[in-house]
Design an enzyme around this catalytic site. Structure first.
Site, PDB file in Angstrom:
ATOM      1  N   GLY A  12     -35.113 -26.878  -1.391  1.00  0.00           N
ATOM      2  CA  GLY A  12     -34.753 -25.994  -2.485  1.00  0.00           C
ATOM      3  C   GLY A  12     -34.053 -24.711  -2.091  1.00  0.00           C
ATOM      4  N   LEU A  93     -29.012 -40.352 -11.819  1.00  0.00           N
ATOM      5  CA  LEU A  93     -29.459 -40.278 -13.211  1.00  0.00           C
ATOM      6  C   LEU A  93     -28.747 -41.334 -14.052  1.00  0.00           C
ATOM      7  CD1 LEU A  93     -29.379 -36.402 -13.425  1.00  0.00           C
ATOM      8  CD2 LEU A  93     -31.440 -37.832 -13.458  1.00  0.00           C
ATOM      9  N   HIS A 109     -22.533 -30.601  -4.333  1.00  0.00           N
ATOM     10  CA  HIS A 109     -22.388 -31.728  -3.421  1.00  0.00           C
ATOM     11  C   HIS A 109     -21.780 -31.211  -2.121  1.00  0.00           C
ATOM     12  CE1 HIS A 109     -22.022 -35.888  -2.216  1.00  0.00           C
ATOM     13  NE2 HIS A 109     -20.805 -35.634  -1.796  1.00  0.00           N
ATOM     14  N   THR A 141     -21.077 -36.117 -14.727  1.00  0.00           N
ATOM     15  CA  THR A 141     -20.721 -37.177 -15.669  1.00  0.00           C
ATOM     16  C   THR A 141     -21.453 -38.441 -15.197  1.00  0.00           C
ATOM     17  OG1 THR A 141     -18.810 -37.864 -14.372  1.00  0.00           O
ATOM     18  CG2 THR A 141     -18.426 -36.176 -16.063  1.00  0.00           C
TER      19      THR A 141
HETATM   20  C1  GAR Z   1     -27.657 -29.496  -0.112  1.00  0.00           C
HETATM   21  O1  GAR Z   1     -26.823 -29.515   1.002  1.00  0.00           O
HETATM   22  C2  GAR Z   1     -26.975 -30.161  -1.289  1.00  0.00           C
HETATM   23  O2  GAR Z   1     -25.595 -29.948  -1.345  1.00  0.00           O
HETATM   24  C3  GAR Z   1     -27.276 -31.616  -1.006  1.00  0.00           C
HETATM   25  O3  GAR Z   1     -28.603 -31.617  -0.553  1.00  0.00           O
HETATM   26  C4  GAR Z   1     -28.896 -30.375   0.101  1.00  0.00           C
HETATM   27  C5  GAR Z   1     -30.134 -29.796  -0.524  1.00  0.00           C
HETATM   28  O4  GAR Z   1     -30.577 -28.665   0.183  1.00  0.00           O
HETATM   29  N1  GAR Z   1     -27.105 -32.421  -2.186  1.00  0.00           N
HETATM   30  C6  GAR Z   1     -26.711 -33.671  -2.167  1.00  0.00           C
HETATM   31  O5  GAR Z   1     -26.454 -34.281  -1.146  1.00  0.00           O
HETATM   32  C7  GAR Z   1     -26.600 -34.313  -3.529  1.00  0.00           C
HETATM   33  N2  GAR Z   1     -25.905 -35.556  -3.440  1.00  0.00           N
HETATM   34  P1  GAR Z   1     -31.570 -27.630  -0.525  1.00  0.00           P
HETATM   35  O6  GAR Z   1     -32.766 -28.430  -1.049  1.00  0.00           O
HETATM   36  O7  GAR Z   1     -31.980 -26.729   0.609  1.00  0.00           O
HETATM   37  O8  GAR Z   1     -30.834 -26.915  -1.609  1.00  0.00           O
END
Ligand code: GAR
Length: 195
Positions: A12, A93, A109, A141
């Site tokens: 998070g 989702l 992303h 989307t």
């Molecule tokens: C982040 O790097 C985010 O961009 C990626 O997961 C990580 C979460 O880190 N998201 C994806 O890969 C979505 N497809 P966090 O929990 O420390 O924010």
């Protein structure tokens, strides 16, 4: 004041960056942090900030996405969000869920979309020999990691980078980009943020 719910699956850090940005004259406030994993580290961090949290474990639903979402939706709808932010939310989702929040759901992303939708973005950028990498905030989307781009930030790929060192460099930019996009979006401004 716009009400923002943030969906997470892990530590998070993006959620924290978003929550910490929503103070003072910011046009939005966090009203819920929800996770598909009751053990997600971000839940405790949100609770420590006094933000309501909810968790619905997706595992007992054994791949029935619609059944999981029916439960997951309950705390989200109860919080009455205007905007949903996916921040490291690692479940795909259903179109039905996405449709319900059409035009109100953002995702971050870790690639320069349209390059590298899906997983392992940093390893793929390194394998391709890319000179730069980055992150994208986009409207969600029904198509995975698609949707109008609301902001991108770029970083150089450096000699000797591993997926881990590159991910760390990109993540620092994520923490800047996502709050910048959310602030604009909450004001109704969809002009892409570039950095
Ligand atoms: C982040 O790097 C985010 O961009 C990626 O997961 C990580 C979460 O880190 N998201 C994806 O890969 C979505 N497809 P966090 O929990 O420390 O924010």
């Amino acid at each position: 004041m716009k009400r923002v719910a943030i969906l997470i699956s892990g530590g998070g850090s993006n959620m924290l960056a978003l929550c910490e940005s929503m103070t003072g004259d910011h046009p939005a406030r966090p009203v819920l942090v929800a996770s598909n994993d009751p053990e997600a580290g971000g839940l405790k961090k949100a609770a420590a900030l006094g933000i309501p949290t909810a968790a619905v474990d997706h595992r007992p639903f054994a791949g029935d996405r619609a059944a999981f979402e029916a439960e997951f939706l309950k705390p989200i709808l109860a919080a009455g969000p205007d905007i949903l932010c996916l921040a490291g939310f690692m479940r795909v989702l259903t179109p039905g869920f996405v449709e319900r929040f059409k035009g109100r759901m953002l995702n971050i992303h870790p690639s320069l979309l349209p390059k590298y939708p899906g997983l392992d973005t940093h390893a793929r950028a390194l394998a391709a020999g890319d000179a730069e990498a980055g992150c994208t905030v986009h409207e969600v989307t029904p198509v995975l990691d698609d949707g109008p781009i609301l902001g991108q930030a770029r970083v150089p790929v450096l000699a000797g980078d591993t997926a881990e060192t590159l991910a760390a460099r990109v993540l620092r930019e994520e923490h800047r980009l996502y709050p910048a996009v959310l602030r604009r979006f909450a004001c109704g401004d969809r002009t892409p943020v570039r950095s």
